[in-house]
Design a protein around this motif. Structure first.
Motif, PDB file in Angstrom:
ATOM      1  N   LEU A 180       0.843  -1.227   0.050  1.00 51.48           N
ATOM      2  CA  LEU A 180      -0.070  -0.029   0.041  1.00 51.48           C
ATOM      3  C   LEU A 180       0.822   1.103   0.155  1.00 51.48           C
ATOM      4  CD1 LEU A 180      -2.753  -1.110   2.536  1.00 51.48           C
ATOM      5  CD2 LEU A 180      -3.037  -0.676  -0.001  1.00 51.48           C
ATOM      6  N   SER A 181       2.149   1.177   0.711  1.00 54.37           N
ATOM      7  CA  SER A 181       2.791   2.213   0.640  1.00 54.37           C
ATOM      8  C   SER A 181       3.271   2.634  -0.942  1.00 54.37           C
ATOM      9  CB  SER A 181       4.207   2.191   1.404  1.00 54.37           C
ATOM     10  OG  SER A 181       3.766   2.036   2.846  1.00 54.37           O
ATOM     11  N   ALA A 182       3.868   1.552  -1.621  1.00 55.68           N
ATOM     12  CA  ALA A 182       4.250   1.645  -2.787  1.00 55.68           C
ATOM     13  C   ALA A 182       2.855   2.373  -3.873  1.00 55.68           C
ATOM     14  CB  ALA A 182       4.878   0.476  -3.330  1.00 55.68           C
ATOM     15  N   LEU A 183       1.815   1.740  -3.559  1.00 54.30           N
ATOM     16  CA  LEU A 183       0.769   2.124  -4.360  1.00 54.30           C
ATOM     17  C   LEU A 183       0.454   3.304  -4.149  1.00 54.30           C
ATOM     18  CD1 LEU A 183      -0.837   0.238  -6.173  1.00 54.30           C
ATOM     19  CD2 LEU A 183      -2.757  -0.019  -4.422  1.00 54.30           C
ATOM     20  N   THR A 184       0.633   3.976  -3.055  1.00 54.98           N
ATOM     21  CA  THR A 184       0.253   5.537  -2.745  1.00 54.98           C
ATOM     22  C   THR A 184       1.387   6.338  -3.155  1.00 54.98           C
ATOM     23  OG1 THR A 184      -0.536   4.729  -0.409  1.00 54.98           O
ATOM     24  CG2 THR A 184       0.137   7.187  -0.827  1.00 54.98           C
ATOM     25  N   GLY A 185       2.622   5.735  -3.363  1.00 54.13           N
ATOM     26  CA  GLY A 185       3.584   6.542  -4.151  1.00 54.13           C
ATOM     27  C   GLY A 185       3.257   6.774  -5.602  1.00 54.13           C
ATOM     28  N   ILE A 186       2.878   5.594  -6.178  1.00 54.77           N
ATOM     29  CA  ILE A 186       2.433   5.509  -7.518  1.00 54.77           C
ATOM     30  C   ILE A 186       1.158   6.512  -7.902  1.00 54.77           C
ATOM     31  CG2 ILE A 186       1.486   4.256  -9.446  1.00 54.77           C
ATOM     32  CD1 ILE A 186       2.779   1.762  -8.099  1.00 54.77           C
ATOM     33  N   LEU A 187       0.266   6.347  -6.914  1.00 55.33           N
ATOM     34  CA  LEU A 187      -1.095   7.177  -7.280  1.00 55.33           C
ATOM     35  C   LEU A 187      -0.689   8.995  -6.950  1.00 55.33           C
ATOM     36  CD1 LEU A 187      -3.694   5.327  -5.414  1.00 55.33           C
ATOM     37  CD2 LEU A 187      -3.235   5.643  -7.581  1.00 55.33           C
ATOM     38  N   ILE A 188       0.361   9.022  -6.148  1.00 51.78           N
ATOM     39  CA  ILE A 188       0.935  10.683  -5.980  1.00 51.78           C
ATOM     40  C   ILE A 188       1.634  11.073  -7.171  1.00 51.78           C
ATOM     41  CG2 ILE A 188       2.543  12.108  -4.633  1.00 51.78           C
ATOM     42  CD1 ILE A 188       1.706  10.482  -2.323  1.00 51.78           C
ATOM     43  N   SER A 189       2.541  10.007  -7.652  1.00 52.23           N
ATOM     44  CA  SER A 189       3.253  10.187  -9.027  1.00 52.23           C
ATOM     45  C   SER A 189       2.094  10.525 -10.240  1.00 52.23           C
ATOM     46  CB  SER A 189       4.097   8.901  -9.206  1.00 52.23           C
ATOM     47  OG  SER A 189       4.651   9.157 -10.580  1.00 52.23           O
ATOM     48  N   ASN A 190       1.290   9.793 -10.087  1.00 51.13           N
ATOM     49  CA  ASN A 190       0.056   9.766 -11.289  1.00 51.13           C
ATOM     50  C   ASN A 190      -1.154  10.802 -11.068  1.00 51.13           C
ATOM     51  OD1 ASN A 190       1.690   7.995 -12.400  1.00 51.13           O
ATOM     52  ND2 ASN A 190       0.471   6.266 -12.220  1.00 51.13           N
ATOM     53  N   ARG A 191      -0.907  11.683 -10.076  1.00 46.13           N
ATOM     54  CA  ARG A 191      -1.978  12.431  -9.352  1.00 46.13           C
ATOM     55  C   ARG A 191      -2.573  13.362 -10.539  1.00 46.13           C
ATOM     56  NH1 ARG A 191       2.629  14.243  -7.612  1.00 46.13           N
ATOM     57  NH2 ARG A 191       3.418  16.494  -7.982  1.00 46.13           N
ATOM     58  N   GLU A 192      -1.908  13.928 -11.668  1.00 43.24           N
ATOM     59  CA  GLU A 192      -2.665  14.681 -12.778  1.00 43.24           C
ATOM     60  C   GLU A 192      -3.504  13.869 -13.581  1.00 43.24           C
ATOM     61  OE1 GLU A 192       0.651  16.537 -14.599  1.00 43.24           O
ATOM     62  OE2 GLU A 192       1.340  17.882 -12.969  1.00 43.24           O
ATOM     63  N   GLN A 193      -3.227  12.418 -13.808  1.00 47.23           N
ATOM     64  CA  GLN A 193      -4.121  11.685 -14.370  1.00 47.23           C
ATOM     65  C   GLN A 193      -5.413  11.078 -13.511  1.00 47.23           C
ATOM     66  OE1 GLN A 193      -0.443  11.143 -14.552  1.00 47.23           O
ATOM     67  NE2 GLN A 193      -0.622  12.644 -16.100  1.00 47.23           N
ATOM     68  N   LEU A 194      -5.366  11.391 -12.419  1.00 48.23           N
ATOM     69  CA  LEU A 194      -6.406  10.392 -11.536  1.00 48.23           C
ATOM     70  C   LEU A 194      -7.858  11.137 -12.046  1.00 48.23           C
ATOM     71  CD1 LEU A 194      -4.784  10.385  -8.038  1.00 48.23           C
ATOM     72  CD2 LEU A 194      -5.029   8.818  -9.758  1.00 48.23           C
ATOM     73  N   VAL A 195      -8.173  12.416 -12.102  1.00 51.07           N
ATOM     74  CA  VAL A 195      -9.303  12.873 -12.469  1.00 51.07           C
ATOM     75  C   VAL A 195      -9.921  12.136 -13.711  1.00 51.07           C
ATOM     76  CG1 VAL A 195     -10.760  14.840 -13.046  1.00 51.07           C
ATOM     77  CG2 VAL A 195      -9.202  14.801 -11.092  1.00 51.07           C
ATOM     78  N   SER A 196      -8.991  12.122 -15.144  1.00 54.66           N
ATOM     79  CA  SER A 196      -9.263  11.671 -16.167  1.00 54.66           C
ATOM     80  C   SER A 196      -9.529  10.275 -16.144  1.00 54.66           C
ATOM     81  CB  SER A 196      -8.110  12.014 -17.132  1.00 54.66           C
ATOM     82  OG  SER A 196      -6.984  11.603 -16.775  1.00 54.66           O
ATOM     83  N   THR A 197      -8.852   9.601 -15.182  1.00 51.67           N
ATOM     84  CA  THR A 197      -9.014   8.165 -15.172  1.00 51.67           C
ATOM     85  C   THR A 197     -10.328   7.754 -14.516  1.00 51.67           C
ATOM     86  OG1 THR A 197      -6.463   7.606 -14.811  1.00 51.67           O
ATOM     87  CG2 THR A 197      -8.117   5.976 -13.977  1.00 51.67           C
ATOM     88  N   LEU A 198     -10.878   8.679 -13.524  1.00 50.16           N
ATOM     89  CA  LEU A 198     -12.165   8.383 -12.827  1.00 50.16           C
ATOM     90  C   LEU A 198     -13.049   8.696 -13.899  1.00 50.16           C
ATOM     91  CD1 LEU A 198     -11.448  10.033  -9.230  1.00 50.16           C
ATOM     92  CD2 LEU A 198     -11.749   7.393  -9.830  1.00 50.16           C
ATOM     93  N   ARG A 199     -13.106   9.713 -14.616  1.00 46.84           N
ATOM     94  CA  ARG A 199     -13.794   9.997 -15.705  1.00 46.84           C
ATOM     95  C   ARG A 199     -13.908   8.892 -16.768  1.00 46.84           C
ATOM     96  NH1 ARG A 199     -12.014  16.305 -16.888  1.00 46.84           N
ATOM     97  NH2 ARG A 199     -13.228  17.178 -15.150  1.00 46.84           N
ATOM     98  N   LEU A 200     -12.761   8.194 -17.131  1.00 47.69           N
ATOM     99  CA  LEU A 200     -12.768   7.063 -18.020  1.00 47.69           C
ATOM    100  C   LEU A 200     -13.655   6.005 -17.474  1.00 47.69           C
ATOM    101  CD1 LEU A 200     -11.536   5.653 -20.650  1.00 47.69           C
ATOM    102  CD2 LEU A 200      -9.697   5.160 -19.094  1.00 47.69           C
ATOM    103  N   ILE A 201     -13.503   5.547 -16.165  1.00 51.39           N
ATOM    104  CA  ILE A 201     -14.068   4.659 -15.622  1.00 51.39           C
ATOM    105  C   ILE A 201     -15.731   4.741 -15.618  1.00 51.39           C
ATOM    106  CG2 ILE A 201     -14.477   3.276 -13.571  1.00 51.39           C
ATOM    107  CD1 ILE A 201     -11.339   3.763 -12.764  1.00 51.39           C
ATOM    108  N   LEU A 202     -15.868   5.957 -15.327  1.00 52.27           N
ATOM    109  CA  LEU A 202     -17.341   6.255 -15.164  1.00 52.27           C
ATOM    110  C   LEU A 202     -18.066   6.183 -16.731  1.00 52.27           C
ATOM    111  CD1 LEU A 202     -17.468   9.006 -12.420  1.00 52.27           C
ATOM    112  CD2 LEU A 202     -18.390   6.806 -12.232  1.00 52.27           C
ATOM    113  N   SER A 203     -17.320   6.792 -17.612  1.00 52.49           N
ATOM    114  CA  SER A 203     -17.970   6.876 -18.900  1.00 52.49           C
ATOM    115  C   SER A 203     -18.107   5.517 -19.513  1.00 52.49           C
ATOM    116  CB  SER A 203     -17.151   7.830 -19.731  1.00 52.49           C
ATOM    117  OG  SER A 203     -15.887   7.389 -20.057  1.00 52.49           O
ATOM    118  N   SER A 204     -17.058   4.752 -19.266  1.00 56.48           N
ATOM    119  CA  SER A 204     -17.138   3.331 -19.669  1.00 56.48           C
ATOM    120  C   SER A 204     -18.379   2.498 -19.058  1.00 56.48           C
ATOM    121  CB  SER A 204     -15.861   2.808 -19.289  1.00 56.48           C
ATOM    122  OG  SER A 204     -15.610   1.384 -19.707  1.00 56.48           O
TER     123      SER A 204
END
Length: 422
Positions: A205-229
């Motif tokens: 979970l620590s490593a996963l948190t680091g990845i999500l922080i690194s990809n933070r600029e893509q998180l909103v578009s990722t959630l939109r992609l999931i919901l639209s799909s």
């Protein structure tokens, strides 16, 4: 054919979970504060070698259910069902936790420590018809051996890619290590999983948190992609429910329920060995474990989607996508964390499966037969390292279907005839 039936059984688990949610007014959410309070504040005491404290039961159960499938499963659901499958994965995790709650209550209330120890699903199935308990124990003991083969296969693949170990050599070495642990008794399995489970969660979970922080600029578009799909329900051509929506539902539900092992009943084996006196309290702890399971899977899916590798190569192997995600965000450190996490996940699951399998085997043949079953487990590990992963999964489907069918029948029977959960 069996794969389709198993997916149908997962859907039945989901529907039974919906009924449980309705009957208990969302017990999964109501017990969460209590679960956290028990976990962080309740004192632990020494227990006998053949029993588990409430927290040890939780860690044993988590060590068994949190395996390779928890991190590969959500990625597979995305590859096979599209990004919208993550919504179904999350929903199924919430609903499946209700099934886990009911399973623990049922096994806990019916457990017996008389001349013949009767725990897990065998406890309540034997009260309906003894042959049902025997069939469940036989099927599940084989199923857990096959599942250990799949965990060993993934470990062998990691060892080959990183260190060049041959599958045969690694399989023999791993089986010797497992044999050593089994020879020391189930109390050693308990002590190891008690330490492995918290550590592997912190690392991953620590490593996963680091990845999500690194990809933070893509998180909103990722959630939109999931919901639209997910919301693309109807096909533009026919106006009917689209095939992609059905695929997302099928794979999201099946991978989530499989990760939780809801409806199979294996989680109830360690929980019914708890020294706790209250079924509802122990089931409350089990819900906490189910939430952790679901969270790991969902965040893994978000991490992979936000990395962009799914879009670039949707046909890539699930483990390869995971490796690219960790390596791109955290470089060599990420790859090391992933390999360590996968090793701990797989090794903990192998020990947890062995613990549950030994309980099933003991129900069939008594304590004298446990050495023989331990030998079978070691052989399954060696064979799994050299076998095809698809072949292993195909072998597991029939046994999973039998175990799940028996457990679902028992759960439904007690809900209807004994008013389980009110």
């Amino acid at each position: 054919m069996f794969s389709l039936l198993v997916n149908g059984a997962f859907l039945v688990v989901f529907l039974i979970g919906v009924i449980i949610v309705a009957k208990t007014s969302f017990v999964q959410f109501r017990v969460l504060p209590k679960a956290l309070d028990i976990f962080f504040r309740a004192p632990e005491s020494e227990v006998a070698s053949d029993r588990l404290s409430p927290k040890q039961a939780l860690f044993m159960s988590m060590s068994t259910t949190i395996g390779i499938g928890n991190v590969v499963g959500p990625i597979l659901s995305i590859v096979m069902g599209g990004p919208g499958a993550m919504v179904w994965f999350l929903l199924a995790s919430i609903i499946g936790s209700g099934v886990v709650y009911a399973e623990i209550v049922l096994a806990f209330k019916n457990r017996s420590y008389g001349s013949k120890r009767t725990i897990g699903p065998m406890a309540h199935l034997s009260k309906i018809l003894p042959m049902l308990a025997i069939a469940y124990a036989a099927s599940t003991s084989v199923l857990l051996m096959i599942w250990n083969s799949s965990q060993a296969h993934v470990l062998s693949d990691i060892a080959f890619r990183n260190f060049g170990f041959s599958p045969t050599f690694f399989g023999v070495a791993l089986s010797v290590l497992v044999a050593f642990v089994l020879n020391r008794g189930t109390s050693l399995i308990r002590d190891i999983t008690d330490k492995i489970a918290p550590f592997m969660l912190i690392v991953y979970l620590s490593a996963l948190t680091g990845i999500l922080i690194s990809n933070r600029e893509q998180l909103v578009s990722t959630l939109r992609l999931i919901l639209s799909s997910f919301l693309s329900i109807r096909s533009a051509a026919s106006g009917c429910i689209s095939l992609s929506f059905l695929q997302a539902m099928r794979w999201g539900i099946s991978r989530s329920i499989s990760a939780l092992e809801a409806g199979i009943g294996t989680a109830s084996i360690p929980h019914s060995l708890s020294t706790g006196k209250d079924a509802e309290t122990q089931a409350t702890l089990a819900v906490l474990g189910a939430y952790v399971n679901g969270t790991i899977g969902f965040l893994t899916g978000i991490a992979v989607l936000s990395s962009g590798y799914y879009t670039a190569d949707p046909a890539a192997h699930a483990l390869e996508l995971l490796n690219l995600t960790f390596k791109s965000a955290l470089s060599i450190f990420g790859e090391a964390c992933l390999n360590l996490s996968l090793f701990l996940f797989a090794f903990g699951t192998i020990l947890g499966n062995a613990f549950n399998g030994l309980a099933c085997w003991e129900y069939l043949f008594g304590k004298k037969g446990k050495t023989f079953y331990g030998g079978l487990l070691c052989v399954s590990i060696i064979l799994g390292c050299g076998a095809s992963l698809s072949t292993i999964f195909e072998l597991s489907d029939p046994f999973m279907l039998v175990s799940m069918g028996l457990q679902l029948f028992g759960l439904s029977w007690f809900m209807i005839n004994k008013r389980l959960l009110g």
